[in-house]
Structure formats: structure tokens, C-alpha cells
Scaffold this motif. Structure first.
Motif, PDB file in Angstrom:
ATOM      1  N   VAL A   1      44.536  21.660  42.864  1.00 11.02           N
ATOM      2  CA  VAL A   1      44.173  22.351  44.102  1.00 11.02           C
ATOM      3  C   VAL A   1      44.355  23.853  43.931  1.00 11.02           C
ATOM      4  N   TRP A   2      45.511  24.276  43.425  1.00 15.12           N
ATOM      5  CA  TRP A   2      45.767  25.704  43.233  1.00 15.12           C
ATOM      6  C   TRP A   2      44.797  26.318  42.233  1.00 15.12           C
ATOM      7  N   THR A   3      44.445  25.590  41.170  1.00  9.33           N
ATOM      8  CA  THR A   3      43.517  26.104  40.165  1.00  9.33           C
ATOM      9  C   THR A   3      42.139  26.335  40.781  1.00  9.33           C
ATOM     10  N   VAL A   4      41.652  25.364  41.546  1.00 13.42           N
ATOM     11  CA  VAL A   4      40.343  25.509  42.193  1.00 13.42           C
ATOM     12  C   VAL A   4      40.362  26.673  43.183  1.00 13.42           C
ATOM     13  N   GLN A   5      41.425  26.797  43.960  1.00 17.11           N
ATOM     14  CA  GLN A   5      41.516  27.890  44.928  1.00 17.11           C
ATOM     15  C   GLN A   5      41.550  29.251  44.237  1.00 17.11           C
ATOM     16  N   GLU A   6      42.311  29.369  43.151  1.00 19.18           N
ATOM     17  CA  GLU A   6      42.350  30.623  42.386  1.00 19.18           C
ATOM     18  C   GLU A   6      40.980  30.937  41.807  1.00 19.18           C
ATOM     19  N   ALA A   7      40.312  29.924  41.245  1.00 17.70           N
ATOM     20  CA  ALA A   7      38.998  30.128  40.631  1.00 17.70           C
ATOM     21  C   ALA A   7      37.977  30.580  41.674  1.00 17.70           C
ATOM     22  N   ILE A   8      38.012  29.998  42.854  1.00 16.45           N
ATOM     23  CA  ILE A   8      37.091  30.407  43.919  1.00 16.45           C
ATOM     24  C   ILE A   8      37.347  31.861  44.305  1.00 16.45           C
ATOM     25  N   GLY A   9      38.603  32.229  44.437  1.00 18.14           N
ATOM     26  CA  GLY A   9      38.948  33.612  44.775  1.00 18.14           C
ATOM     27  C   GLY A   9      38.452  34.598  43.735  1.00 18.14           C
ATOM     28  N   TYR A  10      38.671  34.278  42.457  1.00 21.07           N
ATOM     29  CA  TYR A  10      38.195  35.173  41.395  1.00 21.07           C
ATOM     30  C   TYR A  10      36.673  35.188  41.315  1.00 21.07           C
ATOM     31  N   ALA A  11      36.011  34.059  41.580  1.00 19.77           N
ATOM     32  CA  ALA A  11      34.551  34.021  41.548  1.00 19.77           C
ATOM     33  C   ALA A  11      33.959  34.931  42.624  1.00 19.77           C
TER      34      ALA A  11
ATOM     35  N   ALA B   1      31.865  45.046  33.708  1.00 22.77           N
ATOM     36  CA  ALA B   1      33.096  44.943  34.503  1.00 22.77           C
ATOM     37  C   ALA B   1      33.242  43.538  35.088  1.00 22.77           C
ATOM     38  N   ALA B   2      32.131  42.992  35.589  1.00 22.84           N
ATOM     39  CA  ALA B   2      32.185  41.647  36.163  1.00 22.84           C
ATOM     40  C   ALA B   2      32.503  40.610  35.089  1.00 22.84           C
ATOM     41  N   GLY B   3      31.949  40.778  33.904  1.00 24.26           N
ATOM     42  CA  GLY B   3      32.230  39.844  32.811  1.00 24.26           C
ATOM     43  C   GLY B   3      33.688  39.881  32.386  1.00 24.26           C
ATOM     44  N   LEU B   4      34.241  41.098  32.259  1.00 29.70           N
ATOM     45  CA  LEU B   4      35.659  41.219  31.889  1.00 29.70           C
ATOM     46  C   LEU B   4      36.549  40.622  32.969  1.00 29.70           C
ATOM     47  N   LEU B   5      36.177  40.884  34.224  1.00 33.03           N
ATOM     48  CA  LEU B   5      36.948  40.319  35.331  1.00 33.03           C
ATOM     49  C   LEU B   5      36.839  38.799  35.353  1.00 33.03           C
ATOM     50  N   ALA B   6      35.677  38.264  35.017  1.00 34.15           N
ATOM     51  CA  ALA B   6      35.502  36.810  34.985  1.00 34.15           C
ATOM     52  C   ALA B   6      36.400  36.178  33.923  1.00 34.15           C
ATOM     53  N   VAL B   7      36.492  36.812  32.755  1.00 33.48           N
ATOM     54  CA  VAL B   7      37.353  36.282  31.692  1.00 33.48           C
ATOM     55  C   VAL B   7      38.819  36.364  32.110  1.00 33.48           C
ATOM     56  N   ALA B   8      39.243  37.529  32.604  1.00 31.87           N
ATOM     57  CA  ALA B   8      40.634  37.693  33.036  1.00 31.87           C
ATOM     58  C   ALA B   8      40.953  36.769  34.210  1.00 31.87           C
ATOM     59  N   GLY B   9      40.020  36.647  35.148  1.00 31.54           N
ATOM     60  CA  GLY B   9      40.228  35.771  36.299  1.00 31.54           C
ATOM     61  C   GLY B   9      40.288  34.311  35.894  1.00 31.54           C
ATOM     62  N   GLY B  10      39.475  33.915  34.932  1.00 33.15           N
ATOM     63  CA  GLY B  10      39.517  32.539  34.450  1.00 33.15           C
ATOM     64  C   GLY B  10      40.855  32.209  33.804  1.00 33.15           C
ATOM     65  N   LEU B  11      41.351  33.148  33.000  1.00 31.23           N
ATOM     66  CA  LEU B  11      42.669  32.940  32.378  1.00 31.23           C
ATOM     67  C   LEU B  11      43.773  32.891  33.439  1.00 31.23           C
ATOM     68  N   ALA B  12      43.692  33.787  34.410  1.00 35.48           N
ATOM     69  CA  ALA B  12      44.704  33.801  35.473  1.00 35.48           C
ATOM     70  C   ALA B  12      44.614  32.541  36.333  1.00 35.48           C
ATOM     71  N   ALA B  13      43.388  32.104  36.628  1.00 36.55           N
ATOM     72  CA  ALA B  13      43.220  30.893  37.442  1.00 36.55           C
ATOM     73  C   ALA B  13      43.754  29.668  36.709  1.00 36.55           C
ATOM     74  N   TRP B  14      43.798  29.711  35.402  1.00 35.95           N
ATOM     75  CA  TRP B  14      44.349  28.606  34.623  1.00 35.95           C
ATOM     76  C   TRP B  14      45.875  28.714  34.531  1.00 35.95           C
ATOM     77  N   TRP B  15      46.397  29.907  34.267  1.00 36.76           N
ATOM     78  CA  TRP B  15      47.817  30.074  33.984  1.00 36.76           C
ATOM     79  C   TRP B  15      48.680  30.113  35.242  1.00 36.76           C
ATOM     80  N   VAL B  16      48.270  30.863  36.255  1.00 31.23           N
ATOM     81  CA  VAL B  16      49.116  31.093  37.434  1.00 31.23           C
ATOM     82  C   VAL B  16      49.509  29.790  38.146  1.00 31.23           C
TER      83      VAL B  16
END
Length: 123
Positions: A21-31, A58-73
Motif C-alpha cells: 500500500v505504501w509503495t503504491v501511494q509513494e509511486a502515485i505521488g512521484y508520478a 529533469a522529469a526522467g531524473l526525477l522518475a528514476v529517483a522517485g522510483g528508487l524512493a518509492a521502493w526504499w522508503v
């Protein structure tokens, strides 16, 4: 103090599904954030502003960083969430960077609301 620490050995974990649940919510926020950055980048380029770098960088770099954060956090949050149903209070311990210990005496609880969004219902 030793008794309090030893009692937390038997503390309970949250249900493992909360990580999903938290992973999906983080991913939606970063998307949403990535789409906003991409729209701003493309809008600035259409308006003729001299934006450095290729379109969408910028969007691509943010997508990569956001994907990693959505997985780790969410996994880090899960590892640090514990609760204990003590005789006189519900005790919570959580926090990755800032650790929080809350003790909620039962006599202070007046009501409990339980809500589920679409992500919680799907999991």
C-alpha cells in the motif's frame, strides 16, 4: 529502562501488506510530480524559454529517483514500525529518521475511525 526495552522484543509488526500500500501511494505521488515537472519543462520550451538539456531530462531524473524512493522508503518505514498492546495503553514506535514513541492510554480513546481507500481495498 531495561524492562521497557525487553518488553519491546515482543512488540508486534504491522501487516506486511502495508508495504505494498505504501509503495503504491509513494509511486502515485512521484508520478504526479514527474508529470508536473514534464509539463513545466515542455511548456517552458514551447514558450521559447532557453531550458538547458534535452527535453524531459529533469522529469526522467526525477522518475528514476522517485522510483528508487518509492521502493526504499516504505520498506524502511515498515522495518521501524512496532506497536504493543500494553495493559494500560497502546504503545507505538515508528520513524526512520526521527524516532517517535507514543503511549496512548485506553481511557483517552473516545472513538476509532477506520477508512480504506482504493489501494487498501485492492490489497
Amino acid at each position: 529502562m531495561r524492562e521497557a526495552t525487553e518488553s519491546w522484543v515482543a512488540a508486534r509488526e504491522l501487516d506486511r501488506r502495508v508495504v505494498t500500500v505504501w509503495t503504491v501511494q509513494e509511486a502515485i505521488g512521484y508520478a504526479v510530480l514527474v508529470l508536473a515537472v514534464l509539463a513545466a519543462d515542455l511548456g517552458a520550451r514551447v514558450a521559447g524559454a532557453g531550458v538547458p538539456g534535452p527535453p524531459g531530462l529533469a522529469a526522467g531524473l526525477l522518475a528514476v529517483a522517485g522510483g528508487l524512493a518509492a521502493w526504499w522508503v516504505p520498506r524502511a518505514r515498515y522495518r521501524h514500525w512496532r506497536y504493543q498492546v500494553a495493559p494500560d495503553a497502546l504503545e507505538l514506535r515508528h520513524g526512520v529518521v526521527r524516532r517517535v514513541h507514543s503511549a496512548i492510554p485506553y481511557y483517552r480513546v473516545q472513538h476509532i475511525d477506520v477508512t480504506q481507500g482504493p489501494v487498501e481495498r485492492a490489497v
